[in-house]
Motif scaffolding. Structure first.
Motif, PDB file in Angstrom:
ATOM      1  N   UNK A 101       0.748  -1.105  -0.046  1.00 56.82           N
ATOM      2  CA  UNK A 101       0.053   0.183  -0.050  1.00 56.82           C
ATOM      3  C   UNK A 101       0.889   1.265   0.032  1.00 56.82           C
ATOM      4  N   UNK A 102       1.696   1.253   0.799  1.00 59.65           N
ATOM      5  CA  UNK A 102       2.744   2.569   0.746  1.00 59.65           C
ATOM      6  C   UNK A 102       3.479   2.688  -0.606  1.00 59.65           C
ATOM      7  N   UNK A 103       3.772   1.400  -1.390  1.00 56.04           N
ATOM      8  CA  UNK A 103       4.214   1.543  -2.864  1.00 56.04           C
ATOM      9  C   UNK A 103       3.109   2.222  -3.477  1.00 56.04           C
ATOM     10  N   UNK A 104       1.912   1.775  -3.397  1.00 57.26           N
ATOM     11  CA  UNK A 104       0.739   2.543  -4.190  1.00 57.26           C
ATOM     12  C   UNK A 104       0.775   3.879  -3.987  1.00 57.26           C
ATOM     13  N   UNK A 105       0.586   4.144  -2.606  1.00 55.09           N
ATOM     14  CA  UNK A 105       0.576   5.562  -2.177  1.00 55.09           C
ATOM     15  C   UNK A 105       1.875   6.364  -2.651  1.00 55.09           C
ATOM     16  N   UNK A 106       2.777   5.814  -2.543  1.00 56.20           N
ATOM     17  CA  UNK A 106       4.077   6.602  -3.212  1.00 56.20           C
ATOM     18  C   UNK A 106       4.130   6.656  -4.778  1.00 56.20           C
ATOM     19  N   UNK A 107       3.282   6.217  -5.471  1.00 56.88           N
ATOM     20  CA  UNK A 107       3.201   6.432  -6.740  1.00 56.88           C
ATOM     21  C   UNK A 107       4.520   5.569  -7.648  1.00 56.88           C
ATOM     22  N   UNK A 117       8.034   1.052 -10.388  1.00 63.67           N
ATOM     23  CA  UNK A 117       6.976   1.229 -11.617  1.00 63.67           C
ATOM     24  C   UNK A 117       6.819   2.739 -11.778  1.00 63.67           C
ATOM     25  N   UNK A 118       6.758   3.410 -13.025  1.00 63.13           N
ATOM     26  CA  UNK A 118       6.532   4.579 -13.334  1.00 63.13           C
ATOM     27  C   UNK A 118       5.199   5.131 -12.570  1.00 63.13           C
ATOM     28  N   UNK A 119       5.121   6.424 -12.080  1.00 63.77           N
ATOM     29  CA  UNK A 119       3.923   6.984 -11.689  1.00 63.77           C
ATOM     30  C   UNK A 119       2.793   6.836 -12.386  1.00 63.77           C
ATOM     31  N   UNK A 120       2.909   7.571 -13.394  1.00 62.20           N
ATOM     32  CA  UNK A 120       1.905   7.643 -14.635  1.00 62.20           C
ATOM     33  C   UNK A 120       1.067   6.441 -14.931  1.00 62.20           C
ATOM     34  N   UNK A 124      -2.882   5.367 -13.562  1.00 60.02           N
ATOM     35  CA  UNK A 124      -3.618   5.012 -14.552  1.00 60.02           C
ATOM     36  C   UNK A 124      -4.768   3.955 -13.993  1.00 60.02           C
ATOM     37  N   UNK A 125      -4.055   2.763 -13.454  1.00 54.81           N
ATOM     38  CA  UNK A 125      -4.915   1.902 -13.073  1.00 54.81           C
ATOM     39  C   UNK A 125      -5.936   2.090 -11.860  1.00 54.81           C
ATOM     40  N   UNK A 126      -5.929   3.238 -11.479  1.00 56.58           N
ATOM     41  CA  UNK A 126      -6.728   3.636 -10.449  1.00 56.58           C
ATOM     42  C   UNK A 126      -8.013   4.301 -11.097  1.00 56.58           C
ATOM     43  N   UNK A 127      -7.943   4.794 -12.282  1.00 57.11           N
ATOM     44  CA  UNK A 127      -9.095   5.575 -13.022  1.00 57.11           C
ATOM     45  C   UNK A 127     -10.153   4.778 -13.510  1.00 57.11           C
ATOM     46  N   UNK A 128     -11.478   5.468 -13.177  1.00 60.19           N
ATOM     47  CA  UNK A 128     -12.667   4.664 -13.419  1.00 60.19           C
ATOM     48  C   UNK A 128     -12.907   4.413 -14.912  1.00 60.19           C
ATOM     49  N   UNK A 129     -13.275   3.146 -15.229  1.00 64.97           N
ATOM     50  CA  UNK A 129     -13.237   2.736 -16.725  1.00 64.97           C
ATOM     51  C   UNK A 129     -14.837   2.366 -16.808  1.00 64.97           C
TER      52      UNK A 129
END
Length: 194
Positions: A101-107, A117-120, A124-129
């Motif tokens: 989770x810290x890695x997710x929150x750390x972008x 992994x690059x932040x962008x 993008x995986x978090x964005x609603x589809x």
């Protein structure tokens, strides 16, 4: 959402990294270990069923009986997840999942500062589809919902004897991981839908 299609995507990626048809499972486990678990220092995390179930400090599954009560189940009943490993065959601990989770929150940066992994592309995986409910959408592996004006990124999982839920609020740098050794524990009861 289809576990089989998520698994297929994971195995296609494994093939792109040089995995051959007969070795996709072992190659996938190896890639996850070297590309993700090791850099995040997730030392209690594995996709290897035998390694996980031979550990001293582990939870045992509890299955819901036909009478509606929980009874300790067999670890062998959990082995089915190995065939769809990219869809959720990870054996982990609360402390290791906190690092995730810290890695997710750390972008995409691990708690020790290593970028894996690059932040962008990560965010993008978090964005609603796809709309699932009025206030909830599915993205690329994550559910995106509005909860009292806050964006919550979340996903749960379950097997015959375990239930888990991961959720985080990027704007507040808040993450929650709930791991249970009981089947069919509702995600709503884990994080509170009230």
């Amino acid at each position: 959402y289809s576990n089989q299609m998520v698994a297929a995507g994971g195995y296609v990626t494994t093939a792109a990294y040089g995995g051959t048809w007969n070795e996709l499972g072992p190659k996938y486990r190896s890639l996850m270990q070297t590309k993700l678990f090791d850099p995040m220092e997730m030392t209690e995390t594995t996709i290897d069923f035998d390694e996980a179930t031979n550990r001293e400090n582990m939870a045992f599954p509890h299955e819901l009986s036909i009478e509606g009560d929980y009874r300790q189940g067999s670890l062998e009943h959990e082995k089915f997840a190995s065939s769809v490993a990219p869809a959720g065959a990870v054996w982990s601990s609360a402390s290791d999942m906190a690092k995730y989770i810290q890695t997710q929150l750390g972008g995409g940066k691990t708690p020790n500062g290593t970028r894996i992994v690059a932040e962008e592309p990560l965010t993008k995986t978090w964005q609603p589809q796809i709309k699932v409910q009025d206030a909830m959408h599915y993205g690329l592996g994550w559910f995106h919902r509005d909860f009292k004006g806050k964006t919550v990124i979340q996903h749960g999982g379950g097997t015959l004897g375990f239930t888990s839920h991961v959720a985080f609020v990027p704007e507040d740098e808040l993450g929650i991981v709930v791991l249970t050794n009981g089947a069919g524990v509702s995600s709503a009861s884990l994080i509170g839908e009230r």
